[in-house]
Design a protein around this motif. Structure first.
Motif, PDB file in Angstrom:
ATOM      1  N   LYS A 137      37.347   4.513  22.323  1.00  0.00           N
ATOM      2  CA  LYS A 137      36.872   4.667  23.706  1.00  0.00           C
ATOM      3  C   LYS A 137      36.514   6.120  23.999  1.00  0.00           C
ATOM      4  N   GLN A 138      37.471   6.999  23.707  1.00  0.00           N
ATOM      5  CA  GLN A 138      37.278   8.405  24.065  1.00  0.00           C
ATOM      6  C   GLN A 138      36.154   9.054  23.255  1.00  0.00           C
ATOM      7  N   TYR A 139      36.153   8.827  21.951  1.00  0.00           N
ATOM      8  CA  TYR A 139      35.207   9.564  21.120  1.00  0.00           C
ATOM      9  C   TYR A 139      33.799   8.970  21.137  1.00  0.00           C
ATOM     10  N   THR A 140      33.681   7.683  21.479  1.00  0.00           N
ATOM     11  CA  THR A 140      32.328   7.151  21.643  1.00  0.00           C
ATOM     12  C   THR A 140      31.690   7.852  22.843  1.00  0.00           C
ATOM     13  N   THR A 141      32.490   8.070  23.888  1.00  0.00           N
ATOM     14  CA  THR A 141      31.962   8.767  25.069  1.00  0.00           C
ATOM     15  C   THR A 141      31.643  10.226  24.725  1.00  0.00           C
ATOM     16  N   GLU A 142      32.538  10.870  23.996  1.00  0.00           N
ATOM     17  CA  GLU A 142      32.361  12.313  23.770  1.00  0.00           C
ATOM     18  C   GLU A 142      31.383  12.644  22.653  1.00  0.00           C
ATOM     19  N   LEU A 143      31.320  11.787  21.617  1.00  0.00           N
ATOM     20  CA  LEU A 143      30.520  12.145  20.435  1.00  0.00           C
ATOM     21  C   LEU A 143      29.342  11.209  20.181  1.00  0.00           C
ATOM     22  N   GLY A 144      29.272  10.086  20.890  1.00  0.00           N
ATOM     23  CA  GLY A 144      28.189   9.123  20.681  1.00  0.00           C
ATOM     24  C   GLY A 144      28.207   8.564  19.267  1.00  0.00           C
ATOM     25  N   HIS A 145      27.006   8.477  18.640  1.00  0.00           N
ATOM     26  CA  HIS A 145      26.870   7.886  17.292  1.00  0.00           C
ATOM     27  C   HIS A 145      27.685   8.633  16.245  1.00  0.00           C
ATOM     28  N   THR A 146      27.850   9.929  16.450  1.00  0.00           N
ATOM     29  CA  THR A 146      28.558  10.747  15.461  1.00  0.00           C
ATOM     30  C   THR A 146      29.949  10.181  15.193  1.00  0.00           C
ATOM     31  N   TRP A 147      30.571   9.632  16.240  1.00  0.00           N
ATOM     32  CA  TRP A 147      31.932   9.100  16.075  1.00  0.00           C
ATOM     33  C   TRP A 147      31.982   8.017  14.995  1.00  0.00           C
ATOM     34  N   THR A 148      30.955   7.190  14.909  1.00  0.00           N
ATOM     35  CA  THR A 148      30.973   6.081  13.945  1.00  0.00           C
ATOM     36  C   THR A 148      31.164   6.602  12.529  1.00  0.00           C
ATOM     37  N   SER A 149      30.415   7.651  12.149  1.00  0.00           N
ATOM     38  CA  SER A 149      30.547   8.132  10.765  1.00  0.00           C
ATOM     39  C   SER A 149      31.857   8.893  10.575  1.00  0.00           C
ATOM     40  N   VAL A 150      32.312   9.598  11.612  1.00  0.00           N
ATOM     41  CA  VAL A 150      33.596  10.292  11.516  1.00  0.00           C
ATOM     42  C   VAL A 150      34.716   9.256  11.374  1.00  0.00           C
ATOM     43  N   ARG A 151      34.622   8.189  12.151  1.00  0.00           N
ATOM     44  CA  ARG A 151      35.640   7.139  12.099  1.00  0.00           C
ATOM     45  C   ARG A 151      35.716   6.527  10.705  1.00  0.00           C
ATOM     46  N   ASP A 152      34.551   6.323  10.082  1.00  0.00           N
ATOM     47  CA  ASP A 152      34.538   5.718   8.747  1.00  0.00           C
ATOM     48  C   ASP A 152      35.309   6.568   7.733  1.00  0.00           C
ATOM     49  N   VAL A 153      35.249   7.866   7.894  1.00  0.00           N
ATOM     50  CA  VAL A 153      35.995   8.743   6.973  1.00  0.00           C
ATOM     51  C   VAL A 153      37.480   8.748   7.322  1.00  0.00           C
ATOM     52  N   LEU A 154      37.771   8.906   8.620  1.00  0.00           N
ATOM     53  CA  LEU A 154      39.184   9.013   9.025  1.00  0.00           C
ATOM     54  C   LEU A 154      39.978   7.746   8.729  1.00  0.00           C
ATOM     55  N   THR A 155      39.322   6.607   8.767  1.00  0.00           N
ATOM     56  CA  THR A 155      40.046   5.350   8.581  1.00  0.00           C
ATOM     57  C   THR A 155      40.041   4.867   7.127  1.00  0.00           C
ATOM     58  N   TYR A 156      39.473   5.684   6.237  1.00  0.00           N
ATOM     59  CA  TYR A 156      39.372   5.256   4.835  1.00  0.00           C
ATOM     60  C   TYR A 156      39.953   6.333   3.914  1.00  0.00           C
ATOM     61  N   PRO A 157      41.289   6.354   3.769  1.00  0.00           N
ATOM     62  CA  PRO A 157      41.935   7.426   3.006  1.00  0.00           C
ATOM     63  C   PRO A 157      41.445   7.558   1.574  1.00  0.00           C
ATOM     64  N   LEU A 158      40.851   6.494   1.025  1.00  0.00           N
ATOM     65  CA  LEU A 158      40.389   6.608  -0.368  1.00  0.00           C
ATOM     66  C   LEU A 158      39.221   7.581  -0.508  1.00  0.00           C
ATOM     67  N   CYS A 159      38.600   7.972   0.628  1.00  0.00           N
ATOM     68  CA  CYS A 159      37.517   8.969   0.497  1.00  0.00           C
ATOM     69  C   CYS A 159      37.978  10.356   0.949  1.00  0.00           C
ATOM     70  N   TRP A 160      39.265  10.501   1.203  1.00  0.00           N
ATOM     71  CA  TRP A 160      39.763  11.823   1.622  1.00  0.00           C
ATOM     72  C   TRP A 160      39.791  12.798   0.455  1.00  0.00           C
ATOM     73  N   GLN A 161      39.570  14.056   0.790  1.00  0.00           N
ATOM     74  CA  GLN A 161      39.592  15.109  -0.237  1.00  0.00           C
ATOM     75  C   GLN A 161      40.701  16.114   0.076  1.00  0.00           C
ATOM     76  N   TYR A 162      41.134  16.819  -0.941  1.00  0.00           N
ATOM     77  CA  TYR A 162      42.175  17.835  -0.768  1.00  0.00           C
ATOM     78  C   TYR A 162      41.725  19.109  -1.452  1.00  0.00           C
ATOM     79  N   ALA A 163      41.879  20.210  -0.748  1.00  0.00           N
ATOM     80  CA  ALA A 163      41.533  21.503  -1.340  1.00  0.00           C
ATOM     81  C   ALA A 163      42.789  22.121  -1.954  1.00  0.00           C
ATOM     82  N   ILE A 164      42.560  23.041  -2.886  1.00  0.00           N
ATOM     83  CA  ILE A 164      43.679  23.684  -3.571  1.00  0.00           C
ATOM     84  C   ILE A 164      43.574  25.187  -3.337  1.00  0.00           C
ATOM     85  N   LEU A 165      44.527  25.704  -2.575  1.00  0.00           N
ATOM     86  CA  LEU A 165      44.554  27.138  -2.306  1.00  0.00           C
ATOM     87  C   LEU A 165      45.454  27.809  -3.339  1.00  0.00           C
ATOM     88  N   LEU A 166      44.856  28.695  -4.132  1.00  0.00           N
ATOM     89  CA  LEU A 166      45.657  29.344  -5.178  1.00  0.00           C
ATOM     90  C   LEU A 166      46.534  30.451  -4.578  1.00  0.00           C
TER      91      LEU A 166
END
Ligand code: SAM
Length: 332
Positions: free
Chosen positions: A25-54
């Protein structure tokens, strides 16, 4: 909503529907279409990435070779002042997590796993050798460690209000920072809202990595009752964030600067808080961070239409970093 999990033996993460509905509800109002692609990443942990700080205090060329073999490359490398030569962070386009390093008594850890966008507040702070620095909300300590990769502060004050998390912060510092340097660090357990009065005009740089909605982890809350309570309490976060910022401004020396960051997309906790500070504190002005954003734009996707003193990292497939909001202010 069950997720398919291809990693053998690992418990499946489950999305908390109440939180997802709320965000929808909130992010469709605030971000419009952009929320859909952001949601797809946030809700799919198998596509998450991790950086390594040496950790520059425990360098290993073997580790860098292994990272190279596994397809990682150094991020943030360039001649710009925002990209300190000593900050070594490896990322790769493909998802997956490099194994975390176990604690070994008497041995410093070689790397810290993090969301690459977490380094942007540190880069924006531009700490120089000898500067007195306050990390107001520091646990578990990822950004404190990153600050120490970039420079040797004069005094470095790391604060965390929560008892348990404060112990975690101490442990992180002990696992990454060698002995002579650790003596420059003070760890306190104060309410960040009071530090401005307790330590007025003491610091050249202050990081306010504020308590926030933390969209990515909230989406996977396992306790529905707790998630519902947190959603109700969410309305109170902007007031806490505002008070932390006011305290940070008091703690800054004139001419000093602060960076405010959150890991939520919520406008109420980001631009609205910063605008309120700018409108109510006559002794602060915005600092342009657009050049820094340009310097790292290869690795991140930013929300367009932001003002020059702020940025919002949007997670995208292949660049699944963020959400991360960063704003920079200067005390006159
Ligand atoms: N900077 C940390 C890092 O990079 O590892 C993450 C900080 S986290 C986003 C925010 C922290 O603020 C939490 O650990 C929370 O316990 C702490 N916090 C909450 N209220 C606070 C307060 N009033 N004063 C100081 N810290 C507070």
């Amino acid at each position: 909503l069950k997720l398919e999990n291809k990693t053998k033996g690992k418990p499946q993460k489950q999305i908390c529907q109440v939180v997802l509905d709320h965000f929808e509800k909130q992010y469709t109002t605030e971000l419009g279409h952009t929320w859909t692609s952001v949601r797809d990443v946030l809700t799919y942990p198998l596509c998450w990435q991790y950086a390594i700080l040496l950790n520059k205090f425990s360098q290993s060329s073997e580790l860098e070779n292994t990272l190279g073999v596994k397809g990682y490359h150094p991020a943030f490398q360039g001649p710009l002042p925002y990209l300190p030569a000593l900050l070594k962070c490896y990322i790769r386009r493909t998802p997956g997590r490099f194994p975390a390093q176990k604690h070994q008594a008497g041995k410093l850890k070689e790397y810290y796993l993090l969301n690459a966008a977490s380094l942007l507040p540190v880069l924006a702070l531009e700490v120089k050798d000898g500067e007195d620095v306050l990390d107001l909300c520091a646990a578990p300590g990822g950004k404190s460690i990153a600050i120490l990769q970039c420079a040797y502060p004069g005094q470095f004050h790391c604060n965390e209000y929560d008892d348990l998390r404060s112990r975690w912060l101490k442990q992180t510092i002990e696992s990454f920072i060698p002995y002579p340097l650790i003596n420059l660090i003070t760890v306190s357990k104060l309410d960040g809202r009071q530090i401005g009065d307790l330590k007025p005009e003491l610091y050249e740089k202050v990081l306010v990595d504020a308590p926030c909605s933390n969209d990515r982890s909230w989406l996977f809350s396992s306790d529905i009752q707790q998630a519902t309570l947190r959603l109700m309490q969410r309305k109170e976060l902007p007031s806490l964030q505002f008070q932390l910022l006011r305290s940070a401004i008091k703690a800054l020396r004139p001419g000093g600067s602060l960076v405010y960051s959150t890991c939520t997309l919520s406008r109420a906790e980001n631009s609205d808080v910063i605008n309120l500070i700018l409108n109510s504190c006559s002794n602060v002005m915005p600092v342009d961070i657009s050049e820094m954003a340009r310097a790292v734009s290869q690795e991140f996707t930013f929300l367009s239409g932001m003002q020059q003193h702020e940025l919002l990292v949007l997670p995208e497939k292949g660049r699944a970093w963020g959400p991360m909001y960063v704003a920079k202010l200067k005390k006159m």
